[in-house]
Design a protein around this motif. Structure first.
Motif, PDB file in Angstrom:
ATOM      1  N   ASP A  77     -34.790   8.245 -15.576  1.00  0.00           N
ATOM      2  CA  ASP A  77     -33.439   8.741 -15.882  1.00  0.00           C
ATOM      3  C   ASP A  77     -32.497   8.732 -14.677  1.00  0.00           C
ATOM      4  O   ASP A  77     -31.315   8.440 -14.805  1.00  0.00           O
ATOM      5  CB  ASP A  77     -33.469  10.126 -16.551  1.00  0.00           C
ATOM      6  N   HIS A  78     -33.013   9.048 -13.490  1.00  0.00           N
ATOM      7  CA  HIS A  78     -32.164   9.103 -12.290  1.00  0.00           C
ATOM      8  C   HIS A  78     -33.051   9.264 -11.061  1.00  0.00           C
ATOM      9  O   HIS A  78     -34.271   9.394 -11.180  1.00  0.00           O
ATOM     10  CB  HIS A  78     -31.157  10.253 -12.374  1.00  0.00           C
ATOM     11  N   GLU A 108     -39.195  11.246 -16.060  1.00  0.00           N
ATOM     12  CA  GLU A 108     -38.300  12.129 -15.321  1.00  0.00           C
ATOM     13  C   GLU A 108     -38.204  11.736 -13.835  1.00  0.00           C
ATOM     14  O   GLU A 108     -39.219  11.508 -13.181  1.00  0.00           O
ATOM     15  CB  GLU A 108     -38.781  13.587 -15.459  1.00  0.00           C
ATOM     16  N   SER A 109     -36.988  11.648 -13.350  1.00  0.00           N
ATOM     17  CA  SER A 109     -36.688  11.410 -11.919  1.00  0.00           C
ATOM     18  C   SER A 109     -37.463  10.233 -11.322  1.00  0.00           C
ATOM     19  O   SER A 109     -37.806  10.255 -10.138  1.00  0.00           O
ATOM     20  CB  SER A 109     -36.994  12.665 -11.083  1.00  0.00           C
ATOM     21  N   HIS A 117     -39.292   8.773 -21.658  1.00  0.00           N
ATOM     22  CA  HIS A 117     -38.418   9.167 -20.554  1.00  0.00           C
ATOM     23  C   HIS A 117     -39.262   9.571 -19.339  1.00  0.00           C
ATOM     24  O   HIS A 117     -40.007  10.550 -19.391  1.00  0.00           O
ATOM     25  CB  HIS A 117     -37.568  10.341 -21.069  1.00  0.00           C
ATOM     26  N   THR A 119     -30.079  14.338 -16.383  1.00  0.00           N
ATOM     27  CA  THR A 119     -30.833  13.924 -17.568  1.00  0.00           C
ATOM     28  C   THR A 119     -29.925  13.771 -18.779  1.00  0.00           C
ATOM     29  O   THR A 119     -30.044  12.805 -19.541  1.00  0.00           O
ATOM     30  CB  THR A 119     -31.930  14.955 -17.913  1.00  0.00           C
TER      31      THR A 119
HETATM   32 MN    MN Z   1     -33.749  14.376 -15.184  1.00  0.00          MN
END
Ligand code: MN
Ligand code: GP9
Length: 430
Positions: free
Chosen positions: A257-258, A38-39, A36, A82
């Motif tokens: 994730d985003h 992150e961001s 994963h 998340t």
């Molecule tokens: Mn996140």
């Protein structure tokens, strides 16, 4: 009620795409890593600051001949950020119009999640994260999803300067995760959730290895620095996987994730992307995140199909060769030849290879506002896509808020017993 499930099953009957025989079962029996980022947004791939690559390790992985990379893959999260990404990835269900599935329903609902499916096929399943276990109600939700182990903050040594923001710094977190990975019986399914590349993108001087961007927007300019740190962390982790041999017998899935930069920073976005003006269409495109699958012997390359996080679970189950015709999944396999390519956003907007609908406007794939110029046939096409988007979102909400999966257990699936799992750290394991 239980009859609400009929509508879901009817939808799936008409919308499920058939697996691609070229890929079905290609990863059967392999370990699985879900890494994963992150961001992490797609625009960072091959992005440069002052002539210097921000993410050379991820770029290399993206272009590897054994990596399948998707360049029209969108994050579809809502307020649950998340947690929405995790819900979509491992259940093929959407987040909620507001709040978070994991927080509101993670403890109480019945799920048929990917870890449980794999657990029931002889896999060990584990999640790793350097924040407290209770964040997003993970410590409860992961039981419902069938995770055998959840290694959260308690399992990691922490000292001054080991943490920033929401948890352990990625390099330290990943290094310490190795001893747990090494104890996992194979084949395993392991989800590794990084966190350092999280707003407000703070990092100690020592770890800043690229200059900030110079948009003048303070909430944006540190983003490339923590992204670079995440990239270095990823590089170190891949080195470990190669050394240990895990690189060769694992399917390694990497995703963002985003967004890291929200739509409130239009001016900074226009500077980062070198655009004169930023339209709603540009902002929708800005929601792309990486999705990559690496597997030895897999025919890689850049795949242009339109999809998103909701499509990950069916894609992975097909690659793993797990028949999933009767499981409840609202996405479809990204490798299927005849899949529906309308990507639903949580607010009812959508993008697709033809038209995109953002708010009340319709754009063509050149980003031109064609709301007033559509032919009758095109109008109908957009209407159909709008209805499908609304339908898939509302079905998901019905499944979640009505806890409908308790009324339906697919063949070859045993209901998860949450009492089977405990994630309590016992002294002496650190
Ligand atoms: Mn996140
Ligand atoms: C915290 C982390 C952050 O544990 O996963 O979640 P987010 O704020 O990105 O939703």
């Amino acid at each position: 009620s239980s009859s609400d499930m009929d509508g879901v099953l009817k939808f799936l009957k008409n919308n499920r795409s058939v697996a691609n025989p070229e890929y079905f079962g290609k990863a059967a029996g392999k370990n699985v890593f879900i890494f994963h980022l992150e961001s992490f947004q797609q625009f960072l791939i091959n992005y440069k600051v002052n002539g210097k690559e921000v993410t050379p390790n991820i770029n290399k992985f993206y272009a590897d001949q054994n990596t399948l990379s998707f360049d029209n893959f969108y994050n579809q999260v809502g307020q649950g950020k998340t947690s929405d990404a995790e819900t979509m990835l491992e259940n093929s269900l959407f987040g909620l119009p507001s709040g978070s599935v994991m927080t509101s329903y993670g403890t109480s609902n019945t799920f048929q999640a990917m870890p449980a499916i794999l657990d029931q096929r002889g896999y060990s399943t584990a999640a790793f994260h350097g924040d407290v276990g209770s964040f997003w109600n993970r410590d409860n939700t992961y039981k419902s999803w069938g995770y055998n182990y959840f290694f959260s903050e308690d399992y990691y040594k922490n000292k001054t300067n080991y943490s920033v923001g929401y948890g352990l710094k990625d390099k330290i977190f990943l290094k310490q995760s190795i001893k747990y990975i090494e104890k996992l019986p194979q084949p395993f399914y392991a989800k590794v959730i990084t966190v350092t590349n999280h707003y407000p993108y703070e990092l100690d001087k020592q770890n800043q290895h690229i200059e900030k961007t110079e948009t003048g927007d303070n909430t944006v300019d540190g983003y490339v620095q923590t992204a670079k740190y995440l990239d270095e962390s990823f590089g170190q982790f891949v080195d470990y996987l190669k050394k240990s041999g895990l690189y060769d017998n694992s399917m390694i899935v990497v995703y963002g994730d985003h967004y890291g930069i929200s739509n409130n920073h239009k001016k900074a976005i226009s500077q980062l992307l070198n655009l004169d003006t930023v339209t709603s269409y540009d902002l929708a495109q800005f929601q792309k995140v990486p999705f990559m699958i690496h597997l030895n012997g897999l025919k890689g390359g850049i795949n242009h199909t339109y999809g998103g996080e909701i499509d990950v679970m069916p894609t992975l189950l097909d690659l793993l060769g797990i028949e999933n015709k009767d499981t409840i999944q609202l996405g479809n396999d990204l490798l299927s030849p005849n899949r529906n390519q309308t990507v639903a956003f949580r607010n009812g907007d959508f993008v697709s290879p033809g038209f995109s609908k953002i708010g009340s406007k319709v754009y063509n794939n050149k980003g031109e506002d064609v709301t007033e110029d559509l032919t009758q046939t095109q109008k109908e096409e957009v209407k159909k896509q709008t209805e499908r988007t609304d339908e898939v979102l509302s079905l998901s909400d019905k499944i979640v808020t009505g806890d409908l999966l308790r009324f339906y257990t697919p063949e070859n699936f045993k209901k998860v017993n949450r009492a089977d799992f405990s994630y309590k750290y016992r002294d002496g394991m650190k």
